[in-house]
Design an enzyme around this catalytic site. Structure first.
Site, mmCIF file in Angstrom:
data_model
loop_
_atom_site.group_PDB
_atom_site.id
_atom_site.type_symbol
_atom_site.label_atom_id
_atom_site.label_comp_id
_atom_site.label_asym_id
_atom_site.label_seq_id
_atom_site.Cartn_x
_atom_site.Cartn_y
_atom_site.Cartn_z
ATOM 1 N N HIS A 150 0.841 -1.205 0.000
ATOM 2 C CA HIS A 150 0.000 0.000 0.000
ATOM 3 C C HIS A 150 0.874 1.251 0.000
ATOM 4 O O HIS A 150 2.055 1.204 0.330
ATOM 5 C CB HIS A 150 -0.935 -0.003 1.216
ATOM 6 C CG HIS A 150 -0.204 0.051 2.527
ATOM 7 N ND1 HIS A 150 0.321 1.213 3.044
ATOM 8 C CD2 HIS A 150 0.097 -0.929 3.406
ATOM 9 C CE1 HIS A 150 0.910 0.963 4.197
ATOM 10 N NE2 HIS A 150 0.797 -0.348 4.440
ATOM 11 N N GLU A 201 -2.137 -6.969 7.679
ATOM 12 C CA GLU A 201 -0.814 -6.866 8.278
ATOM 13 C C GLU A 201 -0.738 -7.636 9.598
ATOM 14 O O GLU A 201 -1.754 -7.969 10.211
ATOM 15 C CB GLU A 201 -0.477 -5.378 8.503
ATOM 16 C CG GLU A 201 0.905 -5.086 9.078
ATOM 17 C CD GLU A 201 2.053 -5.554 8.197
ATOM 18 O OE1 GLU A 201 2.301 -6.789 8.149
ATOM 19 O OE2 GLU A 201 2.723 -4.712 7.588
ATOM 20 N N HIS A 257 0.620 -5.571 2.647
ATOM 21 C CA HIS A 257 1.361 -4.746 3.604
ATOM 22 C C HIS A 257 2.837 -5.126 3.657
ATOM 23 O O HIS A 257 3.221 -6.226 3.250
ATOM 24 C CB HIS A 257 0.742 -4.913 4.992
ATOM 25 C CG HIS A 257 -0.725 -4.653 4.990
ATOM 26 N ND1 HIS A 257 -1.265 -3.416 5.225
ATOM 27 C CD2 HIS A 257 -1.778 -5.482 4.753
ATOM 28 C CE1 HIS A 257 -2.591 -3.484 5.140
ATOM 29 N NE2 HIS A 257 -2.923 -4.730 4.848
#
Length: 192
Positions: free
Chosen positions: A8, A75, A143
């Site tokens: 991201h 994550e 992530h």
């Protein structure tokens, strides 16, 4: 098989964000849009956290690609360290932070997700992505910690190497995922 992992973009937060659901900053949106320019995929799979899923939705809609949201791709949960600036953790709990960086399997953050649970859910998610990728190019939006762990597993690296793998915001990582090899690596590093 073609799997690309995309981290991201920027969220304007400076701490272990873990499973906190931060939106992308304007910079983060720009980073991601630039990262995928000129790239082509047949489908998109994304973490359910908004810093991944919002961009994945935009990309899939703009390009007419199938999208699957997968909560297993979120994550790592950093426990008591989640949302705390790293500088503060270093001041308050520097020895524990150093142990975590050296050996995340044996030395998780206080109250953090077990490493076995993190590895298991990511492995399951990537096994499913690999099935999809057998006939398609798949982009996985996820992530930094997830990408580091998946790369260690796919590349046969010790999990202690995670801290040394550079995964900047909006970076793309090509991954060759072999389910049997990943399982063997998991067994090797867990001491089973």
């Amino acid at each position: 098989m073609s799997i690309h992992l995309l981290r991201h973009g920027d969220t304007a937060q400076r701490s272990y964000r873990g499973q906190l659901d931060d939106p992308l900053s304007a910079l983060g949106w720009r980073q991601l849009r630039e990262a995928v320019e000129g790239m082509a995929w047949d489908r998109v799979v994304s973490s359910s956290l908004s810093r991944c899923a919002a961009f994945a939705r935009e990309l899939s809609e703009r390009r007419g690609l199938p999208l699957r949201i997968d909560a297993r791709l979120v994550e790592y949960h950093f426990g008591e360290w989640q949302g705390v600036p790293i500088e503060t953790i270093a001041e308050r709990d520097g020895e524990a932070l150093g142990r975590f960086w050296r050996d995340p399997v044996a030395c998780p953050p206080p109250g953090g997700e077990t490493f076995d649970a993190f590895r298991a859910r990511l492995s399951e998610a990537l096994d499913e992505v690999a099935l999809e990728a057998s006939s398609a190019r798949v982009l996985v939006v996820t992530h930094g910690g997830a990408i580091r762990l998946l790369r260690c597993m796919a590349e046969g690296r010790d999990f202690g190497d995670m801290a040394g793998i550079d995964v900047p915001h909006a970076s793309l990582h090509s991954l060759v995922w072999r389910r049997a090899a990943a399982a063997a690596e998991a067994t090797r590093f867990s001491g089973a």
